[in-house]
Structures are given as C-alpha cells and as structure tokens.
Design a protein around this motif. Structure first.
Motif, PDB file in Angstrom:
ATOM      1  N   ALA A 225       0.820  -1.211   0.000  1.00  0.00           N
ATOM      2  CA  ALA A 225       0.000   0.000   0.000  1.00  0.00           C
ATOM      3  C   ALA A 225       0.854   1.261   0.000  1.00  0.00           C
ATOM      4  N   ALA A 226       2.018   1.229   0.659  1.00  0.00           N
ATOM      5  CA  ALA A 226       2.875   2.419   0.720  1.00  0.00           C
ATOM      6  C   ALA A 226       3.348   2.846  -0.665  1.00  0.00           C
ATOM      7  N   CYS A 227       3.301   1.924  -1.611  1.00  0.00           N
ATOM      8  CA  CYS A 227       3.780   2.231  -2.958  1.00  0.00           C
ATOM      9  C   CYS A 227       2.752   2.963  -3.813  1.00  0.00           C
ATOM     10  N   TRP A 228       1.501   2.944  -3.415  1.00  0.00           N
ATOM     11  CA  TRP A 228       0.477   3.550  -4.270  1.00  0.00           C
ATOM     12  C   TRP A 228      -0.577   4.380  -3.538  1.00  0.00           C
ATOM     13  N   GLN A 229      -0.530   4.442  -2.193  1.00  0.00           N
ATOM     14  CA  GLN A 229      -1.584   5.149  -1.449  1.00  0.00           C
ATOM     15  C   GLN A 229      -1.752   6.602  -1.897  1.00  0.00           C
ATOM     16  N   ASP A 230      -0.643   7.308  -2.162  1.00  0.00           N
ATOM     17  CA  ASP A 230      -0.726   8.725  -2.524  1.00  0.00           C
ATOM     18  C   ASP A 230      -1.303   8.935  -3.922  1.00  0.00           C
ATOM     19  N   LEU A 231      -1.522   7.852  -4.677  1.00  0.00           N
ATOM     20  CA  LEU A 231      -2.025   7.974  -6.054  1.00  0.00           C
ATOM     21  C   LEU A 231      -3.490   7.572  -6.199  1.00  0.00           C
ATOM     22  N   GLN A 232      -4.088   7.074  -5.137  1.00  0.00           N
ATOM     23  CA  GLN A 232      -5.410   6.476  -5.314  1.00  0.00           C
ATOM     24  C   GLN A 232      -6.497   7.475  -5.707  1.00  0.00           C
ATOM     25  N   HIS A 233      -6.265   8.797  -5.464  1.00  0.00           N
ATOM     26  CA  HIS A 233      -7.278   9.788  -5.850  1.00  0.00           C
ATOM     27  C   HIS A 233      -6.969  10.458  -7.189  1.00  0.00           C
TER      28      HIS A 233
END
Length: 435
Positions: free
Chosen positions: A278-286
């Motif tokens: 999750a740390a690899c993509w959390q900032d991109l989910q929006h």
C-alpha cells in the motif's frame, strides 16, 4: 549791418561764428571755465555710455533668467532668480544716482559757474564708476549662470521636436486603430485609451507658454509612450486574435486527450495494488477523480475563454486560457505520475542492484573528491557522506522480506544521491574559492 552794430556787445559776441558749438546759446567763458564745462560734459557722456551698457546687459540677462525659470524649478534656479532680483535693486540705486546727477546740472546753461561744472564732473564720474562696478557684478553673475542656462536652452531645443513626435505618435496610433477596425476587430479598449489622450493633445497644442516647458516636455513624453503602446497593440491585434484561436483549439484537443488518459489511470492503480504494498500507491489512489475534475474545470474555462474571444475581450480570454493550461498541466502530471510509478517499481523490483550501484557510485565519487589532496577528509564533508552510506545500507535492508516497500527504497536512494550532490557542490565551491 546797422542793426548789428546797435546790438549790445555780449549778444553780438554770442552770435559770432563758433558760438553755437555744444548746442544752444551759452555765455562765453573762455579759458579755464570752458575747460571745466567740457570736462563735465565728457563725464556726462561717459556716465551715459555706462548707463546704456548696464541697461542693455540687464535686459539681456533678464531674458536668460526668464528662459531658466520657464524650464527649471530647482533650488539653484530659484537662487539665481533671487540673486538677479538683488542685483536689480543695486542697479536701480546706481541708476537713480546717475539720473539725479544728470538732472542736477544743466551743462548748457549760459550762467553755469566753474564750481558747478566741477561738482557735476565729480558726481557724474562717481555715478559712472558705480554703474561700471555694478555692470561688473552683472557680468560675473551672468558667467555663473552658464550651466543653468545651457540646461534650459537644451530643454527648449527639445521642446518642439518632442511635441511633434507626440503628435505623430498619436496620428500613427489612430491610423493603426482604423486599420484594425477595417479588418473586423473592434478594439474598443484601445479606442478608449486613445480617446483619453485627446485632452493631453489639447494641452500640448496650447503650448509651453501656458503650461510650462518642463510640464510640456513631460506631457509630450507621456503622450508619445502611451500612443506608441496603443499603436503597437493595435498592430499586433490580428496576430493576437489568431494566437487566441490557435490556443483555444490546441487546449480543447489537449483536454479531450487528458480525459481519455485519466480514464486509463484506474487499470494502472489496480496493477499497483495487486503487485506492491500500500505504501507504494496510497498517494495515487485519488488521481483518477482529481484528474477528471481538473479536466472538467478546464473545459468550463475553455467555454468562458471562447465567449471572451467572440466578444473580443482579449485580456479576459488570455487570462482564462492561462488558467486552462495550469489545470491541464496539473492533471497531466498526476496522470503521468501513476504510469511513471508503475514503470519505476517494475524496474526496481526486477533489478534493485542497478539502483544500489548507481547510488554507491555517486557516494564513492564524492569520497574521492573529498580526499583529493588530503590525508584526512574535512569533517564537514566526511560526516554527511558517512551518513549517506549508512542510509543506503538501511534502504537495502528494507528490501528483505516477502513484501518489500520498493517505493520507500527508491525515495531513499534518491535522497541519498541528493545529499551527496550537495557535498560535491560544497567541495567544488571551496576549491573554486581557493583559486
């Protein structure tokens, strides 16, 4: 002849040849008395010449003072006016003394006594000397006016050309505006700006006599500058309209392309979620929602810009198109970030050693530079480089385990290289300063 013989002797003598010398009928002095009358007359003539020279010089200098005051309001110019006024008062005093001396003695009187002629000579000589003295003061004052007068005359020389340039600039602006309107562009704002210069032209035509040289020069420069600006904008208006049309089409196309790209972000995120922590993509989910919203806002601003273009509100259209571009840039970066993240994570997950070696090479290169010409490194250089080695080791250790945080690893190696680059820059600056 009989009548002549009956005249009294003095009168007969008065009409003898040569009795009219000097003008008028006078009693014959002869000898010393006549000499004193002649000396007094010579003194009177010399005083009259000095009076004339002083009066002429004062008149000429008054013109110079008026020239200066018409142009220059500086403290130096005001002092010159005050000094000239003080000189004028001294000139009045010596002129009054001269006129009084002239009026006090009638050198043509028949009964002028020798003593009176002597007094007249003395007073007229004194009056002449005073006139000459003040004339000298006036001459010295005039010499001191040189810089002020040169400056004033220079400005007066500039006046007519400056006013003419302003008039020509207004004419050119008016012609350019007419040409633009003939092409179908209204240019209402430019027309309003040109109309606002009308009162300024009226004041220019009224001249410096009414408004002053300095103010007229400033007004001419201002009118020239403003009229040139109107002309330049008017001449560029067709090109500006074409550029606006081109940008509208280009940004509309780009918005459509971004809308399609934004729709493709979700599959990228799905793969990121499936393969990485999750740390690899959390900032991109929006990103999909944000990109879609940015594109939606950009399309709304594009419609407003198109309306402004149709109404020929050029400044509004330009501002709106700049807003559209900023919105699309933001959306583009967000959409690209998702794809770039997946590509980088794919690469590092397959071969983390390439990233490790790249970072170690940067550290070793910096260490060699830090040791160049030294037996021991400077602690200011060694400490951050040692910290970078330790930080890289910790990042490598984070790759162990079933689900390594590759994104943290990448951000750490980037941070290490940035820290090393700062040390290298510091060393090079110090080496450069040493030379």
């Amino acid at each position: 002849m009989l009548a002549l013989m009956l005249l009294p002797v003095p009168l007969a003598l008065a009409v003898m040849p040569g009795a009219f010398a000097g003008g008028g009928t006078r009693r014959w002095f002869g000898g010393r008395g006549e000499s004193r009358r002649a000396d007094a007359q010579a003194a009177k003539d010399a005083a009259a010449a000095a009076f004339y020279e002083l009066d002429t010089a004062q008149r000429d200098l008054r013109i110079s003072i008026e020239t200066i005051t018409a142009v220059d309001a500086s403290p130096g110019a005001r002092r010159a006016v005050d000094d000239f006024a003080a000189l004028g008062r001294r000139i009045d005093e010596v002129s009054h003394a001269y006129i009084t001396a002239v009026d006090a003695y009638d050198l043509d009187r028949d009964d002028l006594e020798a003593s009176a002629a002597s007094r007249a000579q003395s007073e007229l000589n004194r009056a002449k000397d005073d006139l000459v003295r003040v004339k000298g003061e006036l001459d010295r004052f005039e010499q001191g006016l040189g810089p002020l007068l040169d400056k004033a005359e220079t400005q007066l020389t500039r006046l007519a050309p400056a006013v003419e340039r302003a008039r020509q600039a207004l004419l050119s602006a008016s012609n350019a505006l007419d040409a633009v309107r003939a092409s179908g562009l209204r240019a209402d704002d430019l027309a309003a700006r040109l109309a606002a210069l009308g009162p300024e032209l009226t004041k220019l035509n009224q001249g410096a006599g009414q408004h002053g040289v300095a103010e007229t020069l400033q007004r001419a420069d201002r009118v020239l500058r403003d009229a040139e600006a109107v002309r330049t904008e008017a001449e560029r208006l067709p090109e500006r309209a074409a550029e606006t049309d081109k940008r509208l089409v280009s940004l509309r196309t780009r918005a459509q392309a971004l809308a399609n790209r934004a729709a493709g972000v979700e599959p990228v995120l799905s793969e990121l979620r499936r393969r990485f922590t999750a740390a690899c993509w959390q900032d991109l989910q929006h990103v999909p929602e944000q990109a879609a919203e940015s594109v939606h806002q950009a399309e709304g601003k594009l419609r407003e810009a198109a309306q402004a273009r149709s109404e020929q509100r050029w400044a509004d259209a330009t501002a709106l198109l700049s807003t559209v571009r900023a919105l699309l840039n933001g959306a583009d970066e967000a959409v690209s970030a998702a794809g770039d993240r997946l590509n980088r994570l794919n690469a590092v997950s397959k071969d983390p050693e390439a990233e490790i070696q790249r970072t170690r090479f940067a550290i070793r290169d910096a260490q060699r530079l830090a040791m160049a010409g030294r037996h021991t490194p400077d602690p200011r250089h060694a400490r951050p480089l040692d910290d970078s080695v330790a930080r890289l080791d910790r990042a490598i250790g984070g790759l162990e385990g079933r689900h390594p945080d590759y994104w943290h690893f990448l951000t750490e190696t980037e941070a290490v290289r940035a820290s090393v680059a700062r040390v290298v820059e510091m060393i090079r600056e110090e080496l450069g300063g040493g030379h």
